[in-house]
Design an enzyme around this catalytic site. Structure first.
Site, PDB file in Angstrom:
ATOM      1  N   GLY A 132      -2.078   4.238   8.244  1.00 25.10           N
ATOM      2  CA  GLY A 132      -0.638   4.222   8.479  1.00 25.10           C
ATOM      3  C   GLY A 132      -0.172   5.288   9.457  1.00 25.10           C
ATOM      4  CG  ASN A 178       6.586   7.722   1.135  1.00 22.19           C
ATOM      5  OD1 ASN A 178       7.485   7.496   1.950  1.00 22.19           O
ATOM      6  ND2 ASN A 178       6.085   8.918   0.958  1.00 22.19           N
ATOM      7  CD  GLN A 238       3.698   3.444  -0.640  1.00 24.01           C
ATOM      8  OE1 GLN A 238       3.344   2.773  -1.611  1.00 24.01           O
ATOM      9  NE2 GLN A 238       3.151   4.625  -0.372  1.00 24.01           N
ATOM     10  CB  SER A 242      -2.418   2.501   4.989  1.00 27.15           C
ATOM     11  OG  SER A 242      -3.387   3.413   4.590  1.00 27.15           O
ATOM     12  CB  ALA A 243      -7.386  -0.515   3.925  1.00 29.98           C
ATOM     13  CB  THR A 272     -17.591   3.148  18.030  1.00 32.70           C
ATOM     14  OG1 THR A 272     -18.188   3.492  19.277  1.00 32.70           O
ATOM     15  CG2 THR A 272     -18.475   2.167  17.282  1.00 32.70           C
ATOM     16  CB  CYS A 316       2.830  14.688   2.319  1.00 29.64           C
ATOM     17  SG  CYS A 316       2.422  13.037   2.808  1.00 29.64           S
TER      18      CYS A 316
HETATM   19  N1  PLP Z   1       3.772   5.640   5.554  1.00 27.45           N
HETATM   20  C1  PLP Z   1       4.026   5.582   4.241  1.00 27.45           C
HETATM   21  C2  PLP Z   1       5.283   4.961   3.755  1.00 27.45           C
HETATM   22  C3  PLP Z   1       3.093   6.086   3.328  1.00 27.45           C
HETATM   23  O1  PLP Z   1       3.348   6.033   2.019  1.00 27.45           O
HETATM   24  C4  PLP Z   1       1.887   6.662   3.819  1.00 27.45           C
HETATM   25  C5  PLP Z   1       0.908   7.262   2.893  1.00 27.45           C
HETATM   26  O2  PLP Z   1       1.233   8.117   2.102  1.00 27.45           O
HETATM   27  C6  PLP Z   1       1.675   6.671   5.195  1.00 27.45           C
HETATM   28  C7  PLP Z   1       2.637   6.158   6.035  1.00 27.45           C
HETATM   29  C8  PLP Z   1       0.421   7.236   5.782  1.00 27.45           C
HETATM   30  O3  PLP Z   1      -0.643   6.331   5.641  1.00 27.45           O
HETATM   31  P1  PLP Z   1      -2.170   6.821   5.786  1.00 27.45           P
HETATM   32  O4  PLP Z   1      -2.499   7.576   4.555  1.00 27.45           O
HETATM   33  O5  PLP Z   1      -2.955   5.567   5.933  1.00 27.45           O
HETATM   34  O6  PLP Z   1      -2.230   7.650   7.029  1.00 27.45           O
END
Ligand code: PLP
Length: 378
Positions: free
Chosen positions: A71, A153, A181, A201-202, A239, A329
């Site tokens: 993400g 999030n 999300q 984001s997987a 790659t 975070c």
């Molecule tokens: N955006 C949102 C809304 C998220 O919740 C997160 C992850 O916490 C991200 C972006 C970042 O994603 P990634 O962990 O794949 O970098």
């Protein structure tokens, strides 16, 4: 000690079926996917199969799917290239975005003096954004990127991205949504939502960490930020993360095919958690719209306790229970998160504690019971 994992908005447990296809690929796909021999080409054809399959699930074309590390990278690629390659002159976003959007737009503003940066006003404690303000701004048809996340999030609020995307179309603005999300948690059909860009984001849906997608609408002409190779149609040199992409593809497919079953199980759990928390802590509040199953993502519940305890996350962890105090975070941080400070004043947040409880289909009612009992003890 039984482990209770209720921090699925931060990351999810990888599905065993995903692990299996990744391990098989690690053993089989030994070549570089850019190589012309069969050792490379086998991996390459698996990547292309995943791309086509995800494109089918999102109802877009395969060339619009770019594999990234997740993400954060996808959002960076999209927003930075909009300004630096497409010449966007104004970004309109919200102060409730994830840090990877907020810090990126602020960084771009520092580097490009002529870039206008506008944050939509947050209208109330619930976190509603002022869409009338957005429309008024868009009437001035400066070349604009609007960036609004699909689900927040931290508090789970859902944004009507179809409405936002239609509005942007009406005024010729580009529209990006951080769908990290919601992607693979909802059956999103991008042929109906006219957005230009999205991120995925997987590891948020039982896939591997470090694998994701940038959805880039063909007509926009975005360019890559990472250079030095022609991979991913020149949009992301380097790659390819073959095993990650294969894991992402499997996790995406499983999430969509099991979506209704998982969703109804998680919704029941969320309702049960709301009811248990209210019964045991009658004085609690739920942040944003997280108590409302229509207006918030079903996987997340954000709770405000009317007493201060900066250690509650650690105390729960000692009991084998994982939740998040604020977003991942900001977890462990004693001060309220940026999102909470947009919903409440710092005075209102004095003597309170925020917990984000986030579910997956692996959770059970007994996980909720253990959490509630532990909170009572604490
Ligand atoms: N955006 C949102 C809304 C998220 O919740 C997160 C992850 O916490 C991200 C972006 C970042 O994603 P990634 O962990 O794949 O970098």
């Amino acid at each position: 000690m039984k482990k209770v994992y209720l921090d699925n908005a931060a990351s999810t447990q990888i599905d065993d079926r995903v692990v299996d296809v990744m391990i098989a690929s690690m053993k089989e796909d030994i070549g570089n996917p850019s190589a012309t021999h069969s050792y490379g080409q086998e991996g390459k054809s698996k990547i292309e199969w995943v791309r086509k399959n995800i494109a089918r699930l999102l109802n877009v074309s395969a060339s619009e799917i770019i594999f990234t590390s997740g993400g954060t990278e996808s959002n960076n690629l999209i927003i930075r290239s909009c300004v630096e390659d497409l010449g966007v002159k104004r970004i309109i976003t919200s102060p409730l975005e994830h840090k990877c959007v907020l810090e990126t737009v602020r960084n771009l503003k520092e580097k490009h003096r002529d870039l206008e940066l506008i944050f939509l006003p947050v209208k109330n404690h619930k976190g509603d954004l002022d869409f009338d303000f957005l429309e008024e701004e868009l009437k001035n048809e400066k070349f604009t990127l609007v960036s609004l996340m699909h689900a927040n999030n931290e508090v789970g609020n859902l944004t009507d991205i179809k409405f936002a995307a239609d509005l942007c179309k009406k005024y010729n603005a580009l529209f990006h949504s951080d769908t990290v999300q919601t992607m693979a948690h909802y059956a999103l059909d991008f042929s109906e939502i006219p957005l230009d860009f999205a991120a995925c984001s997987a590891h948020k849906f039982h896939g591997p960490k470090g694998a994701g997608i940038a959805f880039i609408r063909k007509s926009t002409g975005l360019k890559g930020v990472i250079t030095g190779g022609a991979q991913e149609r020149n949009l992301r040199a380097g790659t390819e993360n073959v095993y990650g992409i294969i894991g992402l593809g499997k996790a995406f497919e499983l999430s969509i095919s099991e979506l209704e079953e998982r969703k109804s199980k998680i919704e029941k759990l969320k309702k049960y958690a709301i009811q248990q928390l209210k019964t045991n802590f009658p004085e609690i509040k739920f942040n944003g719209y997280s108590e409302d199953l229509e207006k918030s993502i079903y996987t997340l519940l954000s709770v405000l306790f009317p007493f201060p305890n900066t250690m509650v996350g650690f105390q729960l962890d000692l009991k084998g229970i994982a939740v998040s105090q604020g977003s991942a975070c900001a977890s462990g941080a004693a001060k309220p998160s940026n999102t909470m400070l947009q919903l409440y004043s710092s005075e209102e947040l004095e003597n309170t504690t925020t917990l984000r409880i986030s579910f997956s289909h692996y959770n059970t009612q007994s996980d909720v019971d253990e959490l509630v009992n532990a909170l009572k003890e604490i």
